[in-house]
Design a protein around this motif. Structure first.
Motif, PDB file in Angstrom:
ATOM      1  N   GLY A   1      -3.836  12.123  -6.874  1.00  0.00           N
ATOM      2  CA  GLY A   1      -2.943  11.350  -6.011  1.00  0.00           C
ATOM      3  C   GLY A   1      -2.493  12.068  -4.763  1.00  0.00           C
ATOM      4  N   LEU A   2      -3.046  13.291  -4.517  1.00  0.00           N
ATOM      5  CA  LEU A   2      -2.603  14.048  -3.358  1.00  0.00           C
ATOM      6  C   LEU A   2      -2.888  13.328  -2.026  1.00  0.00           C
ATOM      7  N   PRO A   3      -4.085  12.767  -1.794  1.00  0.00           N
ATOM      8  CA  PRO A   3      -4.312  12.080  -0.499  1.00  0.00           C
ATOM      9  C   PRO A   3      -3.340  10.924  -0.269  1.00  0.00           C
ATOM     10  N   LEU A   4      -3.084  10.150  -1.349  1.00  0.00           N
ATOM     11  CA  LEU A   4      -2.155   9.028  -1.203  1.00  0.00           C
ATOM     12  C   LEU A   4      -0.738   9.509  -0.946  1.00  0.00           C
ATOM     13  N   LEU A   5      -0.338  10.597  -1.628  1.00  0.00           N
ATOM     14  CA  LEU A   5       0.999  11.142  -1.435  1.00  0.00           C
ATOM     15  C   LEU A   5       1.171  11.685  -0.019  1.00  0.00           C
ATOM     16  N   VAL A   6       0.128  12.373   0.472  1.00  0.00           N
ATOM     17  CA  VAL A   6       0.195  12.909   1.837  1.00  0.00           C
ATOM     18  C   VAL A   6       0.311  11.766   2.854  1.00  0.00           C
TER      19      VAL A   6
ATOM     20  N   ILE B   1       1.637   6.389  -7.129  1.00  0.00           N
ATOM     21  CA  ILE B   1       0.491   7.137  -7.675  1.00  0.00           C
ATOM     22  C   ILE B   1       0.625   8.618  -7.347  1.00  0.00           C
ATOM     23  N   GLY B   2       1.042   8.935  -6.113  1.00  0.00           N
ATOM     24  CA  GLY B   2       1.211  10.341  -5.758  1.00  0.00           C
ATOM     25  C   GLY B   2       2.312  11.007  -6.579  1.00  0.00           C
ATOM     26  N   GLY B   3       3.439  10.313  -6.763  1.00  0.00           N
ATOM     27  CA  GLY B   3       4.530  10.891  -7.545  1.00  0.00           C
ATOM     28  C   GLY B   3       4.154  11.070  -9.012  1.00  0.00           C
ATOM     29  N   VAL B   4       3.450  10.074  -9.582  1.00  0.00           N
ATOM     30  CA  VAL B   4       3.043  10.180 -10.986  1.00  0.00           C
ATOM     31  C   VAL B   4       2.072  11.330 -11.184  1.00  0.00           C
TER      32      VAL B   4
ATOM     33  N   LEU C   1       1.804  14.031  -9.404  1.00  0.00           N
ATOM     34  CA  LEU C   1       2.530  15.296  -9.275  1.00  0.00           C
ATOM     35  C   LEU C   1       3.333  15.577 -10.528  1.00  0.00           C
ATOM     36  N   ALA C   2       3.979  14.567 -11.108  1.00  0.00           N
ATOM     37  CA  ALA C   2       4.758  14.758 -12.331  1.00  0.00           C
ATOM     38  C   ALA C   2       3.860  15.159 -13.498  1.00  0.00           C
ATOM     39  N   LEU C   3       2.690  14.494 -13.624  1.00  0.00           N
ATOM     40  CA  LEU C   3       1.774  14.855 -14.714  1.00  0.00           C
ATOM     41  C   LEU C   3       1.262  16.280 -14.562  1.00  0.00           C
ATOM     42  N   ALA C   4       0.999  16.696 -13.329  1.00  0.00           N
ATOM     43  CA  ALA C   4       0.518  18.074 -13.112  1.00  0.00           C
ATOM     44  C   ALA C   4       1.564  19.092 -13.556  1.00  0.00           C
ATOM     45  N   LEU C   5       2.851  18.789 -13.289  1.00  0.00           N
ATOM     46  CA  LEU C   5       3.902  19.720 -13.692  1.00  0.00           C
ATOM     47  C   LEU C   5       4.130  19.701 -15.201  1.00  0.00           C
ATOM     48  N   VAL C   6       4.073  18.495 -15.813  1.00  0.00           N
ATOM     49  CA  VAL C   6       4.335  18.390 -17.245  1.00  0.00           C
ATOM     50  C   VAL C   6       3.189  18.984 -18.050  1.00  0.00           C
ATOM     51  N   LEU C   7       1.959  18.678 -17.679  1.00  0.00           N
ATOM     52  CA  LEU C   7       0.792  19.137 -18.437  1.00  0.00           C
ATOM     53  C   LEU C   7       0.359  20.535 -18.053  1.00  0.00           C
ATOM     54  N   GLY C   8       0.912  21.054 -16.956  1.00  0.00           N
ATOM     55  CA  GLY C   8       0.499  22.380 -16.525  1.00  0.00           C
ATOM     56  C   GLY C   8      -0.921  22.402 -16.013  1.00  0.00           C
ATOM     57  N   ARG C   9      -1.374  21.317 -15.461  1.00  0.00           N
ATOM     58  CA  ARG C   9      -2.747  21.229 -14.945  1.00  0.00           C
ATOM     59  C   ARG C   9      -2.701  20.911 -13.448  1.00  0.00           C
ATOM     60  N   PRO C  10      -2.834  21.887 -12.591  1.00  0.00           N
ATOM     61  CA  PRO C  10      -2.778  21.653 -11.133  1.00  0.00           C
ATOM     62  C   PRO C  10      -3.871  20.716 -10.626  1.00  0.00           C
ATOM     63  N   ASP C  11      -4.997  20.638 -11.352  1.00  0.00           N
ATOM     64  CA  ASP C  11      -6.080  19.792 -10.861  1.00  0.00           C
ATOM     65  C   ASP C  11      -5.736  18.301 -10.896  1.00  0.00           C
ATOM     66  N   VAL C  12      -4.740  17.936 -11.740  1.00  0.00           N
ATOM     67  CA  VAL C  12      -4.378  16.515 -11.825  1.00  0.00           C
ATOM     68  C   VAL C  12      -3.766  16.020 -10.521  1.00  0.00           C
ATOM     69  N   ILE C  13      -3.101  16.934  -9.811  1.00  0.00           N
ATOM     70  CA  ILE C  13      -2.449  16.506  -8.574  1.00  0.00           C
ATOM     71  C   ILE C  13      -3.446  16.065  -7.514  1.00  0.00           C
TER      72      ILE C  13
ATOM     73  N   ALA D   1       0.832  -1.213   0.000  1.00  0.00           N
ATOM     74  CA  ALA D   1       0.000   0.000   0.000  1.00  0.00           C
ATOM     75  C   ALA D   1       0.859   1.252   0.000  1.00  0.00           C
ATOM     76  N   LEU D   2       1.972   1.246   0.772  1.00  0.00           N
ATOM     77  CA  LEU D   2       2.858   2.419   0.784  1.00  0.00           C
ATOM     78  C   LEU D   2       3.524   2.599  -0.572  1.00  0.00           C
ATOM     79  N   VAL D   3       3.945   1.524  -1.196  1.00  0.00           N
ATOM     80  CA  VAL D   3       4.586   1.630  -2.512  1.00  0.00           C
ATOM     81  C   VAL D   3       3.605   2.175  -3.537  1.00  0.00           C
ATOM     82  N   ARG D   4       2.374   1.635  -3.535  1.00  0.00           N
ATOM     83  CA  ARG D   4       1.370   2.134  -4.499  1.00  0.00           C
ATOM     84  C   ARG D   4       1.049   3.595  -4.249  1.00  0.00           C
ATOM     85  N   ALA D   5       0.919   3.990  -2.999  1.00  0.00           N
ATOM     86  CA  ALA D   5       0.601   5.388  -2.691  1.00  0.00           C
ATOM     87  C   ALA D   5       1.714   6.319  -3.154  1.00  0.00           C
ATOM     88  N   ALA D   6       2.959   5.905  -2.920  1.00  0.00           N
ATOM     89  CA  ALA D   6       4.078   6.753  -3.340  1.00  0.00           C
ATOM     90  C   ALA D   6       4.142   6.861  -4.863  1.00  0.00           C
TER      91      ALA D   6
END
Length: 445
Positions: free
Chosen positions: A45-50, A25-28, A30-42, A18-23
């Motif tokens: 995976g934000l709850p899992l990353l937190v 999904i959260g990292g992916v 966050l990366a997609l939000a930065l690459v696509l310029g879409r903050p809503d994508v984060i 569960a920790l591996v999946r959360a990390a």
């Protein structure tokens, strides 16, 4: 404990899936939000990353090591009676979620019902024994994890053994024996000597003890009189067990129904406890050599030795053991033979004991559910509501009828036979033996 020992007793924890999946999904996200310029994508995976960051920060800020103490298993009682309970405790570090799973041992109940329990650093399961013998506790599977379930480890603990001794049944029977042969005890002897039971009041003779003078009779008659008493003796009780074969009820009958070996062990334990409490010496001889001989002894220590030997007997379904013969027995020994009366060797051994002058009592330990003769009257056998074509009940019914001939011949030879039905089974036999011992006898001229 030094550092080397502590490292040996540590259990290495690993991140959970569960920790591996959360990390991931959260990292992916966050990366997609930065690459696509879409903050809503984060937000995906934000709850899992937190949760993953909180688990990592909690482990780091609290200074928790990467290992916890290896789970320790402890059984509070290594020996219990039938119906008794033993507690199995598994302990790790405080604050560590500990879950233990215990396989269901045969002839025992586990609490909780399904043998699984979780707790904070310590769990305790209880095992209640339903039948004598050895209970194999384990192997137990233990799972430890932190409070968030982010890190975990598991370990399988080695099984432990719990000895189950036969229940402490108390016989509802007198302690008198036909022929006391010891030196001192609680059994009234026929010969006169030092004791407490009054035999007669007679004239004083040289050598009589002064403290036994009966002053009331002396003052009335004007001649010195004294009290004569019977001596009180102990005796030696020999319990002969027949473990040549374990006769079990039919597989489709009650699973908790006792076998012939169960009844033999329980009868032996109850009889031994009864006479050891009276101060007698008790010995055990096993014809089938499953229990092993127990030399004569008395007192609480002998009871512990005897019950431990009984509980160590193993059950080998369908196994036949060679018969052993008792070479000699002291004349007057009270001998109780616990047997299902199915082996010719056992019946021959009873005849040998009688010929040696022993006072023999036979306790029938064949379960009453075996050989129900009602099937010979046309009563069909039903299994799961259907009429069965098996001939097992008829065969055992015929065998029980043949066995009745043996019982009748033993009784005609003066050997009492009584069925084991619990604590009151031997009372009528012992009372009749005591009455026969004190009955008047014809004197030959």
């Amino acid at each position: 404990m030094n550092s080397g020992d502590s490292r040996q007793n540590e259990l290495r924890t690993r991140p959970t899936a569960a920790l591996v999946r959360a990390a991931i999904i959260g990292g992916v996200s966050l990366a997609l939000a930065l690459v696509l310029g879409r903050p809503d994508v984060i937000l995906v995976g934000l709850p899992l990353l937190v949760w993953a960051l909180v688990a990592l920060a909690r482990r780091t800020l609290r200074g928790e090591e990467r290992a916890v103490v290896d789970p320790q298993q402890r059984v509070n009682r290594r020996s219990i009676e039938e119906g008794g309970t033993a507690a199995v405790t598994v302990r790790t570090d405080p604050g560590v979620l500990t879950a233990a799973t215990l396989p269901m041992p045969p002839h025992a109940d586990v609490a909780p019902r399904h043998g699984a329990l979780a707790g904070d650093g310590e769990v305790q399961l209880r095992i209640s024994a339903q039948r004598w013998g050895k209970i194999r506790v384990g192997p137990m599977h233990v799972l430890v994890a932190d409070a968030l379930g982010a890190y975990r480890a598991q370990r399988t603990l080695a099984p432990a053994e719990v000895q189950v001794v036969p229940a402490s049944t108390v016989l509802d029977a007198p302690v008198e024996v036909p022929t006391p042969i010891g030196v001192s005890g609680v059994h009234l002897s026929r010969r006169r000597g030092d004791g407490t039971a009054l035999s007669e009041v007679r004239a004083f003779r040289p050598g009589d003890r002064l403290h036994r003078i009966n002053w009331r009779v002396t003052s009335r008659t004007g001649q010195l009189h004294t009290n004569a008493t019977f001596t009180e003796q102990d005796t030696e009780v020999l319990i002969v067990t027949d473990t040549i074969a374990d006769i079990a009820p039919a597989p489709w009958s009650d699973a908790e129904a006792p076998t012939s070996l169960d009844m033999t062990i329980r009868a032996t334990s109850a009889i031994a406890r009864h006479y050891l409490a009276a101060g007698d010496r008790v010995a055990v001889f096993d014809i089938g050599h499953l229990i092993g001989p127990v030399p004569a002894g008395s007192g609480p220590r002998q009871l512990r030795v005897l019950t431990t030997a009984l509980s160590r007997a193993s059950r080998d379904a369908g196994a036949l053991r060679p018969a052993r013969r008792l070479r000699s027995v002291r004349s007057g020994t009270l001998t109780v033979v616990c047997t299902p009366l199915l082996s010719r060797d056992t019946i021959a051994q009873i005849g040998v004991l009688v010929s040696h002058g022993a006072d023999v009592i036979v306790v029938d330990t064949l379960p009453p559910s075996i050989g129900d003769t009602s099937v010979l009257n046309g009563k069909p056998l039903r299994i799961d509501g259907k009429v069965s074509d098996r001939f097992w009940p008829e065969a055992w019914a015929m065998r029980r009828l043949l066995r009745e001939k043996t019982v009748r011949e033993l009784r005609e030879a003066g050997v009492p036979v009584t069925a084991w039905e619990g604590p009151s089974s031997l009372a009528p036999v012992l009372l009749s033996l005591s009455a026969a011992r004190t009955a008047p006898r014809m004197r030959r001229s």
